[in-house]
Design a protein around this motif. Structure first.
Motif, PDB file in Angstrom:
ATOM      1  N   HIS A   8     -34.337 -50.366 -52.828  1.00  0.00           N
ATOM      2  CA  HIS A   8     -35.119 -49.124 -52.796  1.00  0.00           C
ATOM      3  C   HIS A   8     -36.406 -49.349 -52.019  1.00  0.00           C
ATOM      4  O   HIS A   8     -37.011 -50.407 -52.090  1.00  0.00           O
ATOM      5  CB  HIS A   8     -35.477 -48.650 -54.212  1.00  0.00           C
ATOM      6  CG  HIS A   8     -34.311 -48.108 -54.963  1.00  0.00           C
ATOM      7  ND1 HIS A   8     -34.029 -46.769 -55.020  1.00  0.00           N
ATOM      8  CD2 HIS A   8     -33.352 -48.728 -55.692  1.00  0.00           C
ATOM      9  CE1 HIS A   8     -32.948 -46.588 -55.745  1.00  0.00           C
ATOM     10  NE2 HIS A   8     -32.513 -47.773 -56.173  1.00  0.00           N
ATOM     11  N   ASN A   9     -36.840 -48.322 -51.290  1.00  0.00           N
ATOM     12  CA  ASN A   9     -38.105 -48.363 -50.591  1.00  0.00           C
ATOM     13  C   ASN A   9     -39.222 -48.318 -51.631  1.00  0.00           C
ATOM     14  O   ASN A   9     -39.214 -47.444 -52.501  1.00  0.00           O
ATOM     15  CB  ASN A   9     -38.198 -47.162 -49.647  1.00  0.00           C
ATOM     16  CG  ASN A   9     -39.426 -47.184 -48.774  1.00  0.00           C
ATOM     17  OD1 ASN A   9     -40.358 -47.941 -48.995  1.00  0.00           O
ATOM     18  ND2 ASN A   9     -39.423 -46.328 -47.767  1.00  0.00           N
ATOM     19  N   PRO A  10     -40.220 -49.230 -51.578  1.00  0.00           N
ATOM     20  CA  PRO A  10     -41.284 -49.235 -52.592  1.00  0.00           C
ATOM     21  C   PRO A  10     -42.211 -48.019 -52.497  1.00  0.00           C
ATOM     22  O   PRO A  10     -42.890 -47.683 -53.453  1.00  0.00           O
ATOM     23  CB  PRO A  10     -42.040 -50.518 -52.320  1.00  0.00           C
ATOM     24  CG  PRO A  10     -41.728 -50.858 -50.904  1.00  0.00           C
ATOM     25  CD  PRO A  10     -40.354 -50.320 -50.637  1.00  0.00           C
ATOM     26  N   GLU A  11     -42.250 -47.351 -51.362  1.00  0.00           N
ATOM     27  CA  GLU A  11     -43.070 -46.151 -51.201  1.00  0.00           C
ATOM     28  C   GLU A  11     -42.230 -44.915 -51.527  1.00  0.00           C
ATOM     29  O   GLU A  11     -41.092 -44.808 -51.084  1.00  0.00           O
ATOM     30  CB  GLU A  11     -43.594 -46.049 -49.762  1.00  0.00           C
ATOM     31  CG  GLU A  11     -44.534 -47.177 -49.378  1.00  0.00           C
ATOM     32  CD  GLU A  11     -45.809 -47.179 -50.203  1.00  0.00           C
ATOM     33  OE1 GLU A  11     -46.358 -46.094 -50.479  1.00  0.00           O
ATOM     34  OE2 GLU A  11     -46.241 -48.277 -50.583  1.00  0.00           O
ATOM     35  N   PRO A  12     -42.783 -43.968 -52.293  1.00  0.00           N
ATOM     36  CA  PRO A  12     -41.999 -42.765 -52.624  1.00  0.00           C
ATOM     37  C   PRO A  12     -41.715 -41.933 -51.376  1.00  0.00           C
ATOM     38  O   PRO A  12     -42.541 -41.838 -50.479  1.00  0.00           O
ATOM     39  CB  PRO A  12     -42.887 -42.010 -53.600  1.00  0.00           C
ATOM     40  CG  PRO A  12     -44.256 -42.521 -53.344  1.00  0.00           C
ATOM     41  CD  PRO A  12     -44.111 -43.936 -52.863  1.00  0.00           C
ATOM     42  N   THR A  13     -40.537 -41.350 -51.324  1.00  0.00           N
ATOM     43  CA  THR A  13     -40.181 -40.496 -50.202  1.00  0.00           C
ATOM     44  C   THR A  13     -40.526 -39.048 -50.492  1.00  0.00           C
ATOM     45  O   THR A  13     -40.705 -38.259 -49.581  1.00  0.00           O
ATOM     46  CB  THR A  13     -38.678 -40.606 -49.904  1.00  0.00           C
ATOM     47  OG1 THR A  13     -37.955 -40.321 -51.101  1.00  0.00           O
ATOM     48  CG2 THR A  13     -38.311 -41.988 -49.421  1.00  0.00           C
ATOM     49  N   ALA A  14     -40.616 -38.687 -51.754  1.00  0.00           N
ATOM     50  CA  ALA A  14     -40.988 -37.334 -52.156  1.00  0.00           C
ATOM     51  C   ALA A  14     -41.615 -37.403 -53.547  1.00  0.00           C
ATOM     52  O   ALA A  14     -41.310 -38.298 -54.335  1.00  0.00           O
ATOM     53  CB  ALA A  14     -39.773 -36.425 -52.178  1.00  0.00           C
ATOM     54  N   CYS A  15     -42.501 -36.470 -53.822  1.00  0.00           N
ATOM     55  CA  CYS A  15     -43.128 -36.450 -55.139  1.00  0.00           C
ATOM     56  C   CYS A  15     -43.392 -35.001 -55.549  1.00  0.00           C
ATOM     57  O   CYS A  15     -43.309 -34.089 -54.741  1.00  0.00           O
ATOM     58  CB  CYS A  15     -44.416 -37.257 -55.151  1.00  0.00           C
ATOM     59  SG  CYS A  15     -45.681 -36.632 -54.053  1.00  0.00           S
TER      60      CYS A  15
END
Length: 73
Positions: A8-15
């Protein structure tokens, strides 16, 4: 912050950002509360940011008079 999940990418893609105005008691200092003009509530505003997976990313408590646009920045 928790360690990244493998794959998983550690940075959120959407919030999702949401806020709620909450009444305060009469014992709360006036400098820490405000009036939410839209809801006519004297108190504080709690704002949260969650990842689309439901993970909590940020929490901010401000006077209710602070606009939602200011909280996002």
């Amino acid at each position: 912050m928790s360690p990244p999940v493998e794959g998983h990418n550690p940075e959120p893609t959407a919030c999702v950002i949401d806020s709620q105005s909450v009444k305060t008691s009469a014992n709360v200092p006036a400098t820490t509360q405000g009036i939410d003009a839209g809801k006519k509530i004297l108190g504080r505003k709690r704002s949260i940011v969650t990842h689309t997976l439901g993970l909590l990313l940020a929490v901010l408590v401000t006077a209710a008079s602070v606009s939602d646009g200011t909280v996002v920045r």
